[in-house]
Design an enzyme around this catalytic site. Structure first.
Site, mmCIF file in Angstrom:
data_model
loop_
_atom_site.group_PDB
_atom_site.id
_atom_site.type_symbol
_atom_site.label_atom_id
_atom_site.label_comp_id
_atom_site.label_asym_id
_atom_site.label_seq_id
_atom_site.Cartn_x
_atom_site.Cartn_y
_atom_site.Cartn_z
ATOM 1 N N GLY A 43 58.046 -36.438 39.655
ATOM 2 C CA GLY A 43 58.141 -35.102 40.375
ATOM 3 C C GLY A 43 57.043 -34.160 40.062
ATOM 4 O O GLY A 43 57.194 -33.016 39.991
ATOM 5 N N ALA A 44 55.690 -34.924 39.845
ATOM 6 C CA ALA A 44 54.519 -34.031 39.229
ATOM 7 C C ALA A 44 53.709 -33.411 40.231
ATOM 8 O O ALA A 44 52.842 -32.803 39.915
ATOM 9 C CB ALA A 44 53.813 -34.698 38.334
ATOM 10 N N ASN A 45 54.026 -33.293 41.578
ATOM 11 C CA ASN A 45 53.084 -32.920 42.466
ATOM 12 C C ASN A 45 53.246 -31.378 42.874
ATOM 13 O O ASN A 45 52.587 -30.850 43.530
ATOM 14 C CB ASN A 45 53.319 -33.671 43.919
ATOM 15 C CG ASN A 45 54.608 -33.570 44.568
ATOM 16 O OD1 ASN A 45 55.441 -34.217 43.979
ATOM 17 N ND2 ASN A 45 54.791 -32.826 45.454
ATOM 18 N N THR A 46 54.432 -30.822 42.333
ATOM 19 C CA THR A 46 54.743 -29.447 42.776
ATOM 20 C C THR A 46 55.635 -28.873 41.710
ATOM 21 O O THR A 46 56.244 -29.747 40.745
ATOM 22 C CB THR A 46 55.293 -29.216 43.861
ATOM 23 O OG1 THR A 46 55.488 -27.875 44.177
ATOM 24 C CG2 THR A 46 56.806 -29.761 44.012
ATOM 25 N N ILE A 48 57.568 -27.261 38.500
ATOM 26 C CA ILE A 48 57.495 -27.570 36.880
ATOM 27 C C ILE A 48 56.749 -28.805 36.777
ATOM 28 O O ILE A 48 56.079 -28.686 35.768
ATOM 29 C CB ILE A 48 59.098 -27.446 36.331
ATOM 30 C CG1 ILE A 48 59.898 -26.229 36.569
ATOM 31 C CG2 ILE A 48 58.788 -27.705 34.840
ATOM 32 C CD1 ILE A 48 61.320 -26.204 36.216
ATOM 33 N N GLY A 49 57.127 -29.651 37.411
ATOM 34 C CA GLY A 49 56.515 -30.884 37.186
ATOM 35 C C GLY A 49 54.813 -30.652 37.093
ATOM 36 O O GLY A 49 53.978 -31.443 36.290
ATOM 37 N N SER A 173 69.844 -28.536 33.044
ATOM 38 C CA SER A 173 69.923 -27.046 33.578
ATOM 39 C C SER A 173 71.215 -26.346 33.334
ATOM 40 O O SER A 173 72.195 -27.012 32.388
ATOM 41 C CB SER A 173 70.352 -27.131 35.306
ATOM 42 O OG SER A 173 70.457 -26.065 35.940
ATOM 43 N N TYR A 197 75.250 -31.380 41.449
ATOM 44 C CA TYR A 197 74.026 -30.972 40.811
ATOM 45 C C TYR A 197 74.432 -30.701 39.556
ATOM 46 O O TYR A 197 73.764 -31.338 38.568
ATOM 47 C CB TYR A 197 73.203 -29.915 41.538
ATOM 48 C CG TYR A 197 71.923 -29.593 40.769
ATOM 49 C CD1 TYR A 197 71.050 -30.289 41.000
ATOM 50 C CD2 TYR A 197 71.992 -28.626 39.968
ATOM 51 C CE1 TYR A 197 69.638 -29.993 40.469
ATOM 52 C CE2 TYR A 197 70.825 -28.252 39.367
ATOM 53 C CZ TYR A 197 69.710 -28.887 39.358
ATOM 54 O OH TYR A 197 68.358 -28.494 38.759
#
Length: 319
Positions: A43-46, A48-49, A173, A197
């Site tokens: 998930g590195a495109n936006t 925190i990642g 979380s 979640y």
């Protein structure tokens, strides 16, 4: 007048909370160089990642952006390269809602990489509803947030063992603290509520604890990292009746993605934290676990998950 007084108190209280949150923001001060190291972030495109990947690239690492959306991932890759001058940043596609995609991704990584020093399990969704089932028959939020990261990590463990002092970072979380009704024997059952979640993040904590035990005496350590409440795109997935409220709170009270990335970055690069293998971190420091868990519970969670993701004997590289 009473209504005006209440509004005044709410405004003053909000300002005080905002000031407190600003004053308690912690930054990772480690100057650790990552030249020669390889890091993989899901998930590195936006959000925190992206900020974690950007930080690693600035430190000189080879950075693998593990993302589902190819266009957004390529845009993030170009932005990181242009911003850091580090051209050793690549995109590899993975869909965490598919176990087949996870396995294909791992095979791709093993063909292109001869070592892996840092794995950050960052990607997550906040999807609710019984209709959100994956092709594998699991609730989407459970598979993306927990089952697939579990599978991905276990399958990459042998590659990480080829590196010295490798680290696995599992993002959790504060929602894990308030998750209720968790039954380890019913993890595979679809429920479809917002509480799911929190349960996925609790599972990630249990996973971290058991992973640390199974990696004992090996040069891989693992940590749970709670980034805090962060203004990211995950809240686009909140139910429509909660969207406006979430929008207000995240803009006024939440951390920026860069601020939220500090604890995962700290767990990835800070010296001397190996003794805290399997522990939970918030604001760049170890804290007490969000829940009282026994080794038996974390082991039971592991064993059941192993069956859900259909791990084969030759895919398990842990004791």
């Amino acid at each position: 007048m009473n209504i005006l007084f209440i509004i005044f108190i709410l405004i003053i209280s909000s300002i005080i909370i905002k000031i407190y949150l600003r004053l308690t923001i912690v930054k990772c001060n480690s100057q650790m160089c990552l030249i020669g190291k390889t890091a993989l972030i899901t998930g590195a495109n936006t959000g925190i990642g992206y900020e974690i990947a950007l930080d690693f690239a600035k430190r000189g690492a080879r950075v693998i952006l593990a993302c589902r959306n190819e266009q957004k991932a390529n845009e993030a890759c170009r932005k990181i390269i242009n911003g850091t001058g580090n051209e050793n940043v690549v995109v590899k596609l993975i869909d965490l809602s598919s176990f087949a995609s996870v396995r294909a991704f791992v095979e791709d990584v093993k063909k292109s990489e001869d070592h892996l020093n840092i794995l950050v399990n960052n990607a997550a969704v906040l999807e609710v509803g019984l209709n959100s089932l994956t092709e594998d028959g699991n609730l989407l939020v459970m598979q993306v947030n927990y089952f697939s990261p579990f599978l991905l990590t276990v399958l990459l463990t042998d590659l990480m063992r080829k590196s010295k002092s490798s680290r696995i970072i599992n993002l959790t979380s504060v929602m894990a603290r308030v998750a209720h009704g968790f039954n380890v024997n019913k993890m595979g059952n679809a429920v479809g509520t917002l509480n799911d979640y929190g349960i996925t993040k609790l599972c990630m904590i249990l996973f971290t604890i058991e992973l640390a035990r199974r990696l004992d005496e090996r040069e891989i350590t693992t940590y749970s990292a709670d980034p805090g409440l962060v203004n990211t795109e995950i809240f686009k997935q909140t139910p429509s009746n909660m969207h406006n409220l979430a929008k207000f709170f995240k803009r006024f009270f939440f951390k920026t993605p860069e601020e939220g990335a500090q604890t995962p970055i700290y767990c990835s690069v800070a010296k001397g934290i190996e003794k805290f293998n399997g522990e939970n971190f918030v604001d760049c420091q170890k804290i007490k676990r969000y829940t009282i868990v026994e080794r038996q519970q974390s082991k039971q969670c592991w064993d059941i998950t192993e069956k859900i993701v259909s791990l084969k004997p030759n895919e398990i590289y842990l004791s």
